[in-house]
Design a protein around this motif. Structure first.
Motif, PDB file in Angstrom:
ATOM      1  N   ILE A   1      -3.337  15.587  -4.343  1.00 59.95           N
ATOM      2  CA  ILE A   1      -3.636  14.339  -3.642  1.00 59.95           C
ATOM      3  C   ILE A   1      -2.673  14.169  -2.467  1.00 59.95           C
ATOM      4  N   GLY A   2      -3.196  14.339  -1.267  1.00 58.12           N
ATOM      5  CA  GLY A   2      -2.415  14.121  -0.056  1.00 58.12           C
ATOM      6  C   GLY A   2      -2.611  12.700   0.440  1.00 58.12           C
ATOM      7  N   GLU A   3      -2.026  12.414   1.581  1.00 55.34           N
ATOM      8  CA  GLU A   3      -2.096  11.050   2.117  1.00 55.34           C
ATOM      9  C   GLU A   3      -3.523  10.619   2.424  1.00 55.34           C
ATOM     10  N   LYS A   4      -4.327  11.502   2.997  1.00 50.48           N
ATOM     11  CA  LYS A   4      -5.706  11.133   3.355  1.00 50.48           C
ATOM     12  C   LYS A   4      -6.518  10.782   2.107  1.00 50.48           C
ATOM     13  N   LEU A   5      -6.485  11.648   1.112  1.00 48.78           N
ATOM     14  CA  LEU A   5      -7.245  11.388  -0.109  1.00 48.78           C
ATOM     15  C   LEU A   5      -6.698  10.164  -0.834  1.00 48.78           C
ATOM     16  N   SER A   6      -5.387  10.006  -0.812  1.00 47.59           N
ATOM     17  CA  SER A   6      -4.767   8.833  -1.411  1.00 47.59           C
ATOM     18  C   SER A   6      -5.283   7.556  -0.746  1.00 47.59           C
ATOM     19  N   ASP A   7      -5.306   7.539   0.584  1.00 49.65           N
ATOM     20  CA  ASP A   7      -5.805   6.372   1.310  1.00 49.65           C
ATOM     21  C   ASP A   7      -7.268   6.094   0.971  1.00 49.65           C
ATOM     22  N   GLN A   8      -8.075   7.145   0.864  1.00 52.48           N
ATOM     23  CA  GLN A   8      -9.487   6.971   0.522  1.00 52.48           C
ATOM     24  C   GLN A   8      -9.640   6.393  -0.883  1.00 52.48           C
ATOM     25  N   LEU A   9      -8.860   6.895  -1.813  1.00 50.27           N
ATOM     26  CA  LEU A   9      -8.926   6.386  -3.184  1.00 50.27           C
ATOM     27  C   LEU A   9      -8.535   4.910  -3.237  1.00 50.27           C
ATOM     28  N   ILE A  10      -7.490   4.549  -2.511  1.00 53.04           N
ATOM     29  CA  ILE A  10      -7.057   3.149  -2.480  1.00 53.04           C
ATOM     30  C   ILE A  10      -8.158   2.268  -1.886  1.00 53.04           C
ATOM     31  N   GLN A  11      -8.792   2.736  -0.810  1.00 56.44           N
ATOM     32  CA  GLN A  11      -9.890   1.981  -0.209  1.00 56.44           C
ATOM     33  C   GLN A  11     -11.047   1.811  -1.193  1.00 56.44           C
ATOM     34  N   ALA A  12     -11.207   2.776  -2.093  1.00 54.50           N
ATOM     35  CA  ALA A  12     -12.274   2.722  -3.100  1.00 54.50           C
ATOM     36  C   ALA A  12     -11.879   1.869  -4.301  1.00 54.50           C
TER      37      ALA A  12
ATOM     38  N   MET B   1       0.819  -1.193   0.000  1.00 52.74           N
ATOM     39  CA  MET B   1       0.000   0.000   0.000  1.00 52.74           C
ATOM     40  C   MET B   1       0.861   1.254   0.000  1.00 52.74           C
ATOM     41  N   ILE B   2       2.015   1.212   0.610  1.00 51.71           N
ATOM     42  CA  ILE B   2       2.902   2.380   0.642  1.00 51.71           C
ATOM     43  C   ILE B   2       3.240   2.823  -0.778  1.00 51.71           C
ATOM     44  N   GLN B   3       3.600   1.880  -1.643  1.00 52.56           N
ATOM     45  CA  GLN B   3       3.947   2.220  -3.021  1.00 52.56           C
ATOM     46  C   GLN B   3       2.763   2.870  -3.729  1.00 52.56           C
ATOM     47  N   GLU B   4       1.544   2.306  -3.543  1.00 47.30           N
ATOM     48  CA  GLU B   4       0.354   2.869  -4.168  1.00 47.30           C
ATOM     49  C   GLU B   4       0.115   4.286  -3.660  1.00 47.30           C
ATOM     50  N   ARG B   5       0.218   4.475  -2.349  1.00 46.50           N
ATOM     51  CA  ARG B   5       0.005   5.796  -1.776  1.00 46.50           C
ATOM     52  C   ARG B   5       1.016   6.773  -2.354  1.00 46.50           C
ATOM     53  N   ASN B   6       2.272   6.337  -2.431  1.00 44.10           N
ATOM     54  CA  ASN B   6       3.298   7.224  -2.957  1.00 44.10           C
ATOM     55  C   ASN B   6       3.004   7.645  -4.378  1.00 44.10           C
ATOM     56  N   GLU B   7       2.510   6.711  -5.202  1.00 42.69           N
ATOM     57  CA  GLU B   7       2.207   7.080  -6.577  1.00 42.69           C
ATOM     58  C   GLU B   7       1.056   8.076  -6.626  1.00 42.69           C
ATOM     59  N   LEU B   8       0.000   7.827  -5.886  1.00 47.11           N
ATOM     60  CA  LEU B   8      -1.137   8.753  -5.902  1.00 47.11           C
ATOM     61  C   LEU B   8      -0.761  10.108  -5.319  1.00 47.11           C
ATOM     62  N   THR B   9       0.053  10.109  -4.279  1.00 48.79           N
ATOM     63  CA  THR B   9       0.421  11.391  -3.678  1.00 48.79           C
ATOM     64  C   THR B   9       1.399  12.176  -4.552  1.00 48.79           C
ATOM     65  N   GLN B  10       1.915  11.559  -5.588  1.00 48.14           N
ATOM     66  CA  GLN B  10       2.754  12.293  -6.536  1.00 48.14           C
ATOM     67  C   GLN B  10       1.899  13.187  -7.441  1.00 48.14           C
ATOM     68  N   LEU B  11       0.611  12.885  -7.508  1.00 51.84           N
ATOM     69  CA  LEU B  11      -0.301  13.716  -8.302  1.00 51.84           C
ATOM     70  C   LEU B  11      -0.591  15.014  -7.558  1.00 51.84           C
TER      71      LEU B  11
ATOM     72  N   ALA C   1      -2.468   6.334 -10.601  1.00 53.45           N
ATOM     73  CA  ALA C   1      -2.885   7.419 -11.491  1.00 53.45           C
ATOM     74  C   ALA C   1      -3.641   6.892 -12.710  1.00 53.45           C
ATOM     75  N   LYS C   2      -3.197   5.767 -13.220  1.00 52.57           N
ATOM     76  CA  LYS C   2      -3.861   5.178 -14.382  1.00 52.57           C
ATOM     77  C   LYS C   2      -5.310   4.819 -14.052  1.00 52.57           C
ATOM     78  N   ASP C   3      -5.522   4.196 -12.897  1.00 49.68           N
ATOM     79  CA  ASP C   3      -6.880   3.873 -12.456  1.00 49.68           C
ATOM     80  C   ASP C   3      -7.724   5.135 -12.330  1.00 49.68           C
ATOM     81  N   LEU C   4      -7.154   6.161 -11.713  1.00 49.35           N
ATOM     82  CA  LEU C   4      -7.884   7.403 -11.485  1.00 49.35           C
ATOM     83  C   LEU C   4      -8.309   8.040 -12.802  1.00 49.35           C
ATOM     84  N   LYS C   5      -7.393   8.108 -13.741  1.00 50.77           N
ATOM     85  CA  LYS C   5      -7.709   8.707 -15.040  1.00 50.77           C
ATOM     86  C   LYS C   5      -8.708   7.853 -15.802  1.00 50.77           C
TER      87      LYS C   5
END
Length: 92
Positions: free
Chosen positions: A14-25, A1-11, A30-34
């Motif tokens: 997107i901070g850690e909280k929103l990143s965690d919420q997106l992962i839970q969803a 999960m750390i790697q996923e969070r790091n990738e999302l927070t590079q956008l 970034a590819k998934d999000l787009k």
């Protein structure tokens, strides 16, 4: 999960909280999000937490566009506000 969070927070936006919420969803990177798009991503977040706010919607759109959410066009912000109002009514 750390790697996923790091990738999302590079956008942008997107901070850690929103990143965690997106992962839970189920949005892992970034590819998934787009691919899923702002509206579907937001619906997933809102379903998990009804308190998800308009700023999260703006943040996700900005992340997808690669810009700070403050720089979204006024037209796009208005469209997103209307979408938010529709979704917020459905959840209440």
């Amino acid at each position: 999960m750390i790697q996923e969070r790091n990738e999302l927070t590079q956008l942008l936006n997107i901070g850690e909280k929103l990143s965690d919420q997106l992962i839970q969803a189920g949005i892992k990177d970034a590819k998934d999000l787009k691919s899923i798009g702002v509206e579907r991503a937001f619906i997933k977040l809102k379903t998990m937490d009804n308190d998800t706010c308009l700023n999260a919607l703006f943040a996700i759109e900005g992340a997808i566009q690669g810009i700070r959410w403050h720089a979204l066009s006024e037209q796009r912000k208005a469209e997103l506000k209307e979408f938010f109002k529709l979704i917020d009514k459905k959840e209440n």
